[in-house]
Design a protein around this motif. Sequence first.
Motif: not given
Length: 335
Positions: A42, A47, A254
């Motif tokens: 990501s 993604w 993330e």
Amino acid sequence: MAVLLVASGTAAASPAAAQLPEPAEECRVQDERLDELSGLASDGRAWYAVNDGGRSLRVHVLDPSDCSVRDVRTASNDPFDVEDLALGHDGSLWLADIGDNRRRRDTVALHVMPPGGGVALYRLSYPDGAHDAEALLLDRAGVPFIVTKEPLGTAGVYRPAQPLDTERTVPLERVGSVSLRATETPGGPLSRAFSTTLVTGGAVNHDGTAVAIRTYTDVYLYSAPDGDVVAALQREPLRIALPNERQGEAIAWEPDGSLLSASEGSEPVRRIPGAAKLLTETSAAPPDGDVPNPQPAGQTEPASGSSTTTGQAPLFAAVLAGLIVFLAGRLRRNR
């Protein structure tokens, strides 16, 4: 089911265990092109996902709002068995062509797709014979590490012994190993002794200070304050249970420090918020944790090869080991 995060180790003075909220289901990957989703990355806006195996390089760009496929990035290389995916700081996608269910490959490969198009192929060879592997760690300096998938014993950690070169095969060197204890977390395609200890994916966070290694059922977080992956894997990890994933193989950070977890079989992508922050806080906690007798989650073995207590299921006879490897391989399409 709530996620249980536990500090590793055998001493009662290990850092405190903590209850986290249940992982939030973000969306469900239902595109049939990703029915064997194996690697995830990501950049905070999109993604990137790869399917297990395949006869061409294909990275699916997903919309995080609904898991739909926005785009597909391709390259002409013909891989053997892509198993994991990492995102470089320059936006390059690193596809880990490292699967080898029958352990018969002379070389494995990394396919690097830069954001401007094209692809670079790097071939690598193990110093100690063929290994099956599904986890790629890319440190903040752009050095790749492969963590093998071992049904018996410890998983090996390997990195290139020389600079990567598209013109020749570069030898790998073993720089460490990881041993994980069997857990009670449900899920995975095999018996608990194997589903909870086989390494199926890995990721390094965006600033290089946290390393994640997952099994079918759990993810282990290692602190890397100086960006040193080898040193990080010698520290005691924190375990986060990822229960009831049918074949959990994908893990990704993330930019905000959350973790994303995904499984094969059109299952939901789940988010564990604040994982990097929790790792930092727990690593800095005083040794007098407030939870008595914390459960041991796993240990790492120093790169020097000194032994550690693994707590894995006892070693089986060689015939049974071969059977387990064969059955694990049969869970995938033979490529």
